[in-house]
Design a protein around this motif. Structure first.
Motif, PDB file in Angstrom:
ATOM      1  N   LYS A 132       0.498  -1.175   0.015  1.00 47.97           N
ATOM      2  CA  LYS A 132      -0.409  -0.038  -0.577  1.00 47.97           C
ATOM      3  C   LYS A 132       0.850   0.901   0.057  1.00 47.97           C
ATOM      4  CE  LYS A 132      -3.527  -2.442  -0.291  1.00 47.97           C
ATOM      5  NZ  LYS A 132      -4.271  -1.895  -1.642  1.00 47.97           N
ATOM      6  N   CYS A 133       1.910   1.376   0.641  1.00 50.81           N
ATOM      7  CA  CYS A 133       2.688   2.223   0.892  1.00 50.81           C
ATOM      8  C   CYS A 133       3.367   2.652  -0.918  1.00 50.81           C
ATOM      9  CB  CYS A 133       3.991   1.734   1.074  1.00 50.81           C
ATOM     10  SG  CYS A 133       5.001   3.729   1.471  1.00 50.81           S
ATOM     11  N   MET A 134       3.607   1.518  -1.217  1.00 48.54           N
ATOM     12  CA  MET A 134       3.526   1.969  -3.059  1.00 48.54           C
ATOM     13  C   MET A 134       2.736   1.676  -4.135  1.00 48.54           C
ATOM     14  SD  MET A 134       6.805  -1.022  -3.763  1.00 48.54           S
ATOM     15  CE  MET A 134       6.424  -2.307  -2.617  1.00 48.54           C
ATOM     16  N   TRP A 135       1.744   1.437  -3.663  1.00 44.78           N
ATOM     17  CA  TRP A 135       0.540   1.467  -4.920  1.00 44.78           C
ATOM     18  C   TRP A 135      -0.490   3.130  -4.105  1.00 44.78           C
ATOM     19  CZ3 TRP A 135       2.179  -2.990  -5.544  1.00 44.78           C
ATOM     20  CH2 TRP A 135       2.361  -3.645  -6.792  1.00 44.78           C
ATOM     21  N   HIS A 173       7.080   1.377 -11.810  1.00 47.47           N
ATOM     22  CA  HIS A 173       7.897   1.454 -10.198  1.00 47.47           C
ATOM     23  C   HIS A 173       8.031   0.233 -10.396  1.00 47.47           C
ATOM     24  CE1 HIS A 173       5.993   1.351  -7.255  1.00 47.47           C
ATOM     25  NE2 HIS A 173       5.381   2.390  -7.021  1.00 47.47           N
ATOM     26  N   ILE A 174      10.037   0.475 -10.036  1.00 50.61           N
ATOM     27  CA  ILE A 174      10.406  -1.407 -10.141  1.00 50.61           C
ATOM     28  C   ILE A 174       9.565  -1.903  -9.321  1.00 50.61           C
ATOM     29  CG2 ILE A 174      11.680  -0.893 -11.655  1.00 50.61           C
ATOM     30  CD1 ILE A 174      13.687  -0.842  -8.986  1.00 50.61           C
ATOM     31  N   GLY A 175       9.189  -0.848  -7.731  1.00 53.34           N
ATOM     32  CA  GLY A 175       8.520  -1.804  -6.590  1.00 53.34           C
ATOM     33  C   GLY A 175       7.642  -2.520  -6.441  1.00 53.34           C
ATOM     34  N   LYS A 176       6.336  -2.190  -7.239  1.00 52.88           N
ATOM     35  CA  LYS A 176       5.690  -2.933  -8.094  1.00 52.88           C
ATOM     36  C   LYS A 176       6.153  -3.717  -8.849  1.00 52.88           C
ATOM     37  CE  LYS A 176       2.200   0.751  -8.863  1.00 52.88           C
ATOM     38  NZ  LYS A 176       1.297   1.878  -9.459  1.00 52.88           N
ATOM     39  N   ILE A 177       6.622  -4.064  -9.288  1.00 50.81           N
ATOM     40  CA  ILE A 177       7.234  -5.661 -10.851  1.00 50.81           C
ATOM     41  C   ILE A 177       7.491  -6.538  -9.848  1.00 50.81           C
ATOM     42  CG2 ILE A 177       9.092  -6.253 -12.353  1.00 50.81           C
ATOM     43  CD1 ILE A 177       8.222  -3.283 -13.161  1.00 50.81           C
ATOM     44  N   SER A 178       8.582  -5.642  -8.581  1.00 50.35           N
ATOM     45  CA  SER A 178       9.430  -6.676  -7.236  1.00 50.35           C
ATOM     46  C   SER A 178       8.472  -7.624  -6.064  1.00 50.35           C
ATOM     47  CB  SER A 178      10.025  -6.104  -6.687  1.00 50.35           C
ATOM     48  OG  SER A 178      10.075  -5.576  -6.025  1.00 50.35           O
ATOM     49  N   PHE A 179       6.746  -7.000  -6.502  1.00 46.25           N
ATOM     50  CA  PHE A 179       6.296  -6.719  -5.446  1.00 46.25           C
ATOM     51  C   PHE A 179       5.531  -8.227  -5.069  1.00 46.25           C
ATOM     52  CE2 PHE A 179       2.467  -7.409  -2.634  1.00 46.25           C
ATOM     53  CZ  PHE A 179       2.565  -7.270  -1.949  1.00 46.25           C
ATOM     54  N   PHE A 238       1.414  -4.495 -16.403  1.00 45.80           N
ATOM     55  CA  PHE A 238       2.548  -3.906 -15.296  1.00 45.80           C
ATOM     56  C   PHE A 238       2.561  -3.128 -16.865  1.00 45.80           C
ATOM     57  CE2 PHE A 238       3.846  -6.649 -11.470  1.00 45.80           C
ATOM     58  CZ  PHE A 238       2.786  -5.883 -10.759  1.00 45.80           C
ATOM     59  N   THR A 239       2.880  -1.607 -16.357  1.00 47.14           N
ATOM     60  CA  THR A 239       3.790  -1.329 -18.043  1.00 47.14           C
ATOM     61  C   THR A 239       4.635  -0.962 -17.478  1.00 47.14           C
ATOM     62  OG1 THR A 239       3.211   0.970 -17.498  1.00 47.14           O
ATOM     63  CG2 THR A 239       1.302  -0.721 -17.968  1.00 47.14           C
ATOM     64  N   LEU A 240       5.426  -0.226 -18.812  1.00 41.74           N
ATOM     65  CA  LEU A 240       6.650   0.945 -18.606  1.00 41.74           C
ATOM     66  C   LEU A 240       6.913   1.838 -17.663  1.00 41.74           C
ATOM     67  CD1 LEU A 240       8.018  -0.152 -22.308  1.00 41.74           C
ATOM     68  CD2 LEU A 240       8.744  -1.329 -20.683  1.00 41.74           C
ATOM     69  N   GLU A 241       5.748   1.945 -17.172  1.00 40.06           N
ATOM     70  CA  GLU A 241       5.268   2.900 -15.864  1.00 40.06           C
ATOM     71  C   GLU A 241       5.362   3.286 -14.649  1.00 40.06           C
ATOM     72  OE1 GLU A 241       6.255   6.934 -17.652  1.00 40.06           O
ATOM     73  OE2 GLU A 241       5.499   5.155 -19.805  1.00 40.06           O
TER      74      GLU A 241
END
Length: 400
Positions: A131-134, A203-209, A198-201
């Motif tokens: 939730k911090c990231m999203w 951030h890597i935090g979402k992709i790594s979650f 996920f899209t190129l927009e």
């Protein structure tokens, strides 16, 4: 695992993923299509009857009425239990708001039933990091909301001798982090884009979650609870929008030497305004919150609960209510325990002999009692109780 599981979807198609639930062309979620797309199984009456036989108690109302309607390998978990072996439960909450609405309570009410019926341990993950990231919350605010939400979860009545609640910010590390790395190495960027959209927009935090939510499915992530029990089965009760996480997890599990988690999945609790998706925390009038007063509940139900009744009493008496779209009836299907009373209401209301106002009146009574009961239970939850549930400790009697 279906790579096309949750792309953003073609124009006008329904989108169901952990962050977005949108019906096709503003209509209702098509759950049959979801089952087909995700590749899960329909939870049929045979499984419900089997649960009753194995536990020696009536099935929960959410099982009897098809609120939990889909599963992955639930039958295998029942096989394990029937052989006298054990399993554990895993569910969670993304703490993004101060108070929970009734839709948030559904998985916890059902998980409480499962814990009591099968007498098994439970781990509850609070994804404050997600939730911090999203939601663009600060770390401090996310951690605070996690503790506040933990109080609502504890108020559902979980057994402290069988329950471990943890927040990611406080717990991730050690064996848990080791499993995260093992999962991450098995999932390519293309795969995670295909599953989550996920899209190129992003951030890597979402992709790594995703590995963070995956690894509570593996008992070795909790060495203080399950030492030497790496093949213990895990059952995850959740809403079906969480399925993408666990399709990924189930694909990876055998490649890193673990059992696939089993799932039992629910439909969405509809907004007061209609069944086009799930409730929105951003619109307080779309939901009944556990902090609402009886007056708030009465006002929201009377003003905002979408009715399937006719536009005049004369027409209503003639044609009856459309139960397919009526929100008061749907809410009663979740929370009115008495099967006979529910069927009577549906019969009388559908035939036009019962009016919308009468149905709403009964719903207000049911919801007011539920929320007041929860409010009292939550008021009794102290910070010390939260600390006790979240303490990293063995649970020596968790299977007894």
């Amino acid at each position: 695992m279906a790579d096309d599981g949750q792309k953003r979807g073609e124009e006008g198609e329904q989108v169901v993923n952990p962050w977005e639930v949108t019906a096709k062309d503003g209509g209702k979620i098509d759950y049959d299509k979801l089952i087909e797309k995700f590749g899960c199984q329909l939870l049929d009456r045979f499984l419900v009857d089997r649960v009753e036989r194995l536990t020696g108690r009536p099935a929960h109302v959410f099982l009897r009425r098809g609120v939990f309607f889909a599963h992955r390998d639930f039958n295998e978990v029942l096989d394990v239990y029937e052989r006298g072996e054990k399993f554990y439960l895993y569910t969670g909450r993304g703490p993004s708001s101060e108070a929970l609405h009734l839709g948030h309570l559904v998985p916890f009410m059902f998980t409480k039933y499962l814990q009591d019926a099968f007498k098994v341990p439970l781990v509850i993950q609070l994804t404050d990091d997600e939730k911090c990231m999203w939601k663009n919350l600060s770390v401090e605010e996310s951690k605070r909301l996690a503790r506040e939400n933990a109080k609502d979860i504890i108020a559902c009545g979980f057994d402290i001798t069988r329950t471990f609640i943890f927040s990611d910010f406080n717990f991730v590390g050690g064996a848990f982090y080791e499993n995260m790395v093992k999962v991450a190495k098995c999932v390519t960027f293309n795969k995670v884009v295909g599953i989550f959209g996920f899209t190129l927009e992003d951030h890597i935090g979402k992709i790594s979650f995703p590995p963070v939510q995956a690894v509570p499915s593996f008992p070795s992530s909790f060495p203080h609870l399950f030492p030497g029990k790496d093949q213990l089965r895990c059952l995850i009760p959740c809403a079906i929008d969480q399925d993408p996480y666990f399709r990924m997890t189930r694909d990876v599990a055998p490649r890193i030497g673990y059992q696939k988690p089993a799932l039992i999945e629910s439909s969405f609790f509809p907004a007061l305004q209609g069944e086009t998706g799930k409730m929105s925390a951003s619109d307080p009038n779309s939901a009944i919150y556990v902090t609402d007063s009886s007056k708030d509940i009465k006002n929201k139900v009377n003003r905002y609960a979408f009715s399937g009744g006719q536009d005049s009493i004369e027409n209503h008496r003639k044609y009856g209510a459309n139960l397919e779209v009526d929100i008061p009836v749907k809410y009663l299907s979740f929370f009115l325990e008495d099967d006979a009373e529910l069927e009577q209401i549906k019969k009388e209301y559908g035939a036009g002999r019962m009016l919308t106002g009468e149905v709403k009146k009964r719903l207000i009574e049911v919801l007011s009692e539920l929320v007041e009961r929860h409010r009292k239970a939550r008021a009794a939850v102290t910070d010390e109780m939260v600390d006790a549930f979240m303490a990293v400790r063995p649970l020596p009697n968790m299977f007894s």
